[in-house]
Structures are given as structure tokens and as C-alpha cells.
Design a protein around this motif. Structure first.
Motif, short mmCIF file in Angstrom:
data_model
loop_
_atom_site.label_atom_id
_atom_site.label_comp_id
_atom_site.label_asym_id
_atom_site.label_seq_id
_atom_site.Cartn_x
_atom_site.Cartn_y
_atom_site.Cartn_z
N ILE A 91 0.77 -1.28 -0.14
CA ILE A 91 0.16 0.20 -0.09
C ILE A 91 0.80 1.38 0.23
N ASP A 92 2.02 1.36 0.82
CA ASP A 92 2.97 2.57 0.68
C ASP A 92 3.67 2.83 -0.60
N GLN A 93 3.87 1.50 -1.50
CA GLN A 93 4.47 1.83 -2.67
C GLN A 93 3.40 2.26 -3.73
N ALA A 94 1.84 1.91 -3.54
CA ALA A 94 0.82 2.33 -4.20
C ALA A 94 0.62 3.83 -4.05
N PHE A 95 0.68 4.28 -2.92
CA PHE A 95 0.43 5.72 -2.58
C PHE A 95 1.65 6.50 -2.96
N ASP A 96 3.05 6.18 -2.84
CA ASP A 96 4.04 6.69 -3.53
C ASP A 96 3.86 7.02 -4.95
N GLN A 97 3.29 5.83 -5.76
CA GLN A 97 3.24 6.12 -7.01
C GLN A 97 2.07 7.17 -7.32
N ALA A 98 1.17 7.20 -6.68
CA ALA A 98 -0.07 7.97 -7.13
C ALA A 98 0.29 9.56 -6.71
N TYR A 99 0.89 9.80 -5.60
CA TYR A 99 1.27 10.98 -5.28
C TYR A 99 2.45 11.56 -6.02
N ALA A 100 3.29 10.74 -6.48
CA ALA A 100 4.25 11.01 -7.36
C ALA A 100 3.66 11.71 -8.80
N ARG A 101 2.91 10.73 -9.20
CA ARG A 101 2.31 11.24 -10.39
C ARG A 101 1.43 12.29 -10.51
N LEU A 102 0.74 12.43 -9.19
CA LEU A 102 -0.10 13.86 -9.19
C LEU A 102 0.94 14.97 -9.04
N ASP A 103 2.03 15.05 -8.53
CA ASP A 103 3.00 16.01 -8.63
C ASP A 103 3.09 16.63 -9.94
N GLN A 104 3.16 15.67 -10.84
CA GLN A 104 3.43 16.21 -12.15
C GLN A 104 2.33 16.95 -12.81
N ILE A 105 1.43 16.90 -12.14
CA ILE A 105 0.11 17.54 -12.63
C ILE A 105 -0.21 18.93 -11.94
N ASP A 106 -0.40 19.72 -12.77
CA ASP A 106 -0.83 21.11 -12.01
C ASP A 106 -1.88 21.91 -12.70
N TYR A 107 -2.72 22.50 -11.99
CA TYR A 107 -3.70 23.79 -12.26
C TYR A 107 -3.85 24.61 -11.17
N ALA A 108 -4.24 25.92 -11.21
CA ALA A 108 -4.55 26.96 -10.27
C ALA A 108 -5.86 26.25 -9.61
N GLY A 109 -5.50 26.27 -8.24
CA GLY A 109 -6.46 25.93 -7.18
C GLY A 109 -6.47 24.25 -7.16
N LYS A 110 -5.49 23.60 -7.25
CA LYS A 110 -5.53 22.21 -7.25
C LYS A 110 -5.61 21.87 -5.48
#
Ligand code: AMP
Ligand code: GLY
Length: 433
Positions: free
Chosen positions: A401-420
Motif C-alpha cells: 500500500i505504501d508503494q501504491a501511494f508513493d506512485q499515486a502522489y508522485a504522478r499527481l505532483d506532475q500535474i498542475d492547475y490553479a486551485g489544485k
């Protein structure tokens, strides 16, 4: 099997369904009506194309039927509960289509809490004691007689807002007043008042063909907007599966004490239920008890369940639609993997949100992470923009589960928009880091 599939809906749940169906062997193309501008073809190789059909509204039955004919659709998968409750599956079946999703009769499992409660009681399914009331006076009388704040639930579909878990008598009374003052329209003309349960909540989904069912791994979602599970309820800010503190024996117990009795009770009512039976359960000191049933995949549970499945989801859903689950290839669940889903919302969610902000993504698709889009639209320039409350879900797969969350958060860091707007603590109950 050569399938042309139509998924109906436009959210992250439908994107993940389209993604998983497009990966299924034998699928030629997956249309999504109306879909959204983020639903482009699957990020990894070897998958069929995904095509949103923005011009066809989910509610427009004539247009949906025409699309099914034009595209030679062999399987329709319906996402949202409101369409199921309104009888879309019945209508499509009457035109000879294979549909995954219950008819209006079965969708009452979600569309009327009073009906679902009665069915559970008759089937002997463990659930909180409850009372059905149809007037404000009756509701207030009952609250005073019980002498404690009961959970107040609008009977009908209220877009996830119809339940108040009151801690004080005056909160419970205010919820009763709101409902009978018309806050939920017709959905709130009847209420279910229920004893409050304590425990952890889990979601277990079953795929059902009317006679038999197969359970998916248990999932947990986070409904509150704020860190530490605080603040107002949302559609869901993240989820993960499987739930490490439930084992196969627990699932077998749920199958025999909850799912099979409910299926038998549906059959006894003459209901041929072909779709998802989603049980929201509280793990109480005396065992699992059902809080609610839904007649569809959960959102965002769906986004973190489908990546855990191997094998041919399209064949399994088609077999359910045809009442032939026994003949489908087995649904293989990756037993050694975990999946995490983190939602990025727009500023203001779950209230009114800002829209129209450009979304940038510096990452690239890879097999251990997926991005499923929800409240987005593609501008004429081709740019993806925010267009709703929950904008997207980042989903990570891992060996734990830790690896899965690391992956999900790391991918989310690559995406941005105002007000995220993202909760950093999704899965806090089970993460070790
Ligand atoms: P529902 O709209 O039925 O999913 O309910 C929303 C939320 O209210 C659930 O996810 C639970 O957290 C909570 N809830 C509903 N019924 C109860 C209950 N009997 N006891 C405690 N919490 C409840
Ligand atoms: N995630 C909760 C639901 O779909 O109802």
C-alpha cells in the motif's frame, strides 16, 4: 468475442471503466457517452481505442439508442445511479442490447433507502435498526421517544447529501426540518431514521448476473474534504484497495451473510439483477453491518479496484449482462498488489468551484500509474481545462500500500492547475510512511 462497448457517464469512474474495458482481449473500441475531454486512448500499449462522444447526453435515450446502432455496440455499461433508477437499462434491454446495470426495479436498492432496509430485514442481513417516517411530526416524535440523535436519511437519491450523522438532538431535528422543507425535493419526502453504528467503513462490490455473483477486493474511501477526515462530505477524495485488515475469510463471511441473502431477496421479488451490488459496511464490534447499498460502481473506489484486476473485464461484464457469469473466464485479482487513488479537486470543492484553469502535465504514462479524468473539458485550442469539482484521480499500483501511494502522489505532483486541491493523507489508516 469482438466487442464494441459503450460506457455511459462522464466521470472518473467511467474513465477507469473505459480504460479497463479497452485493455480487455477482444475489445475493438470503447465509446463513452458523453465522456469528457480527458478520456483519450489508454496510456499503455496493446489497448483498444477510447472515444468520448460529447454530442450524446447520457439522458438522451433516442441518441443513445442511435449510437448503439451506428457503432454496432455489443455491450452497454451504465455508470451513474440516476440513469439506472430512471430505467435506462430496461429501455436498452427492451431494444435487444446486452446491458451491465440493473433495471429500475433493482436500482431501488440505492434509490429508496426504505425499500432497501425492508429487503435487508426480510433477508436477515445485519443492518442498524431503523424506522421509516413520512412527516415532520412523526420524525420529531420518534426522535424524542428514542431520546437520542438518530442518523437522518432522505429516502431517495440526493447526490450523496441526504444523510446527516447527528451528534446532538438539535442537529438531528434540523436535518428533519431541512428535509421536510424540501431540501432534497421528492427524495426527502420520506425519511429513514437509523441507530448510529460505530466502526471502520469499508466498501465491497459484487458483480452480479442475476443468479450468481463475484466479489471484488474490499476498498476504503475518504469522503471528507479535509485532512484527518474533517470538514464537509464530498463525492470522495481518495480510496485504496485491498483493505489490509480484511482477509479472504472475512470476504467469504460477507458473501454468505450479506450478498447471497440480498441476491435471493431480489430474486424472490422477481428482480433479475445484472450489475454491481455495492455494500457500504461498518465493521462493528459484532461484525459487518450494512449502512447502504448502491447499484453501481463506487467513485473513486472503481478507479482503484479495476487496476487490481487481471483477465478480461469486458468478458465478465458481458457475461453478467447475459446472465451467464458461470461461463465467463475467471476474474483474476492481483493478490500481491495494492492500489491507491488520490483525487485532485478544484478550489472551493465541495462548494461552488473555480473552472476553466489550464491543466499542465509534465509526466508521461507508465504502467504503474494512471490518471483518470472527471471534471475537465478540452478547450478549442486543444488544451485540457478544469470544469468541475473533482478534476481527476491519480492512481498508483504497488507491491504494497505504501508503494501504491508513493506512485499515486508522485504522478499527481506532475500535474498542475490553479486551485489544485489534494488531501495529502489519503490512506492514513494503513500507510506506514
Ligand atoms: P450514505 O449516503 O448512505 O452513504 O451515508 C453517508 C455516510 O453517513 C456513510 O458513509 C457513513 O459514514 C454515514 N452513516 C450512514 N449511516 C450511518 C449509521 N447508521 N451509523 C453511522 N454512520 C452512518
Ligand atoms: N465513494 C462512494 C460512492 O461512490 O458512493
Amino acid at each position: 468475442m469482438t466487442a464494441n462497448i459503450l460506457v455511459i457517464g462522464s466521470g472518473g469512474r467511467e474513465h477507469s471503466l473505459a480504460w479497463a474495458l479497452a485493455r480487455s482481449p477482444g475489445v475493438r473500441k470503447v465509446w463513452v457517452a458523453p465522456g469528457n475531454g480527458g478520456m483519450v486512448s489508454a496510456p499503455t500499449g496493446g489497448a483498444a481505442a477510447i472515444a468520448p462522444v460529447a454530442s450524446v447526453a447520457a439522458e438522451d435515450r433516442t441518441a443513445i439508442l442511435r449510437l448503439c446502432q451506428d457503432k454496432a455496440i455489443t455491450l452497454v455499461v451504465i455508470g451513474p445511479e440516476a440513469l439506472l433508477a430512471a430505467g435506462l437499462a430496461d429501455d436498452l434491454r427492451a431494444h435487444g442490447l446486452a446491458v451491465f446495470g440493473p433495471g429500475a426495479d433493482g436500482a431501488r436498492l440505492e434509490a429508496s433507502k426504505a425499500w432497501a432496509k425492508q429487503l435487508m430485514t426480510q433477508a436477515g442481513v445485519p443492518t442498524a435498526p431503523s424506522w421509516v417516517v413520512t412527516s415532520r411530526t412523526e420524525a420529531l416524535d420518534l426522535l424524542h421517544r428514542r431520546g437520542r440523535p438518530l442518523v437522518v436519511k432522505a429516502d431517495g437519491l440526493a447526490a450523496g447529501k441526504g444523510v446527516t450523522v447527528a451528534s446532538t438532538m438539535s442537529e438531528a431535528e434540523a436535518a428533519v426540518d431541512r428535509s421536510f422543507a424540501g431540501a432534497f425535493g421528492r427524495a426527502g419526502e420520506q425519511l429513514v431514521l437509523e441507530e448510529r453504528l460505530e466502526g471502520s467503513e469499508v466498501s465491497v462490490l459484487a458483480l452480479c448476473d442475476g443468479q450468481d455473483l463475484v466479489l471484488l477486493p474490499p476498498a476504503q474511501d475518504h469522503k471528507r474534504i479535509g485532512e484527518g477526515d474533517t470538514g464537509p462530505n464530498t463525492g470522495g477524495m481518495g480510496a485504496y484497495a485491498p483493505v489490509p485488515f480484511l482477509d479472504q475469510q472475512d470476504l467469504e463471511h460477507m458473501r454468505s451473510t450479506i450478498f447471497l441473502p440480498v441476491l435471493a431477496a431480489l430474486q424472490a421479488r422477481g428482480i433479475d439483477y445484472r450489475g454491481v451490488i455495492y455494500a457500504g459496511m461498518m465493521l462493528t464490534a459484532t461484525g459487518p453491518m450494512v449502512i447502504e447499498f448502491n447499484c453501481r460502481f463506487g467513485d473513486p473506489e472503481c478507479q482503484c479496484l479495476l487496476p487490481l484486476l487481471e483477465g478480461n473485464l469486458a468478458a465478465v461484464l458481458q457475461a453478467c449482462a447475459l446472465g451467464q457469469l458461470g461461463e465467463a473466464p475467471p476474474l483474476i485479482i492481483r493478490s500481491s498488489a495494492a492500489c491507491a487513488c488520490v483525487v485532485a479537486a478544484a478550489e472551493g470543492y465541495p462548494g461552488p468551484v473555480r473552472r476553466g484553469d489550464p491543466i499542465t502535465d509534465t509526466g508521461r504514462p507508465e504502467s504503474r500509474s494512471m490518471v483518470f479524468y472527471a471534471g475537465v473539458k478540452r478547450a478549442e485550442t486543444g488544451q485540457l481545462q478544469t470544469a468541475g469539482g473533482r478534476v481527476l484521480a491519480s492512481v498508483g499500483l504497488g507491491d504494497d500500500i505504501d508503494q501504491a501511494f508513493d506512485q499515486a502522489y508522485a504522478r499527481l505532483d506532475q500535474i498542475d492547475y490553479a486551485g489544485k486541491t489534494v488531501r495529502s493523507d489519503i490512506g492514513h489508516q494503513v500507510r506506514r510512511r
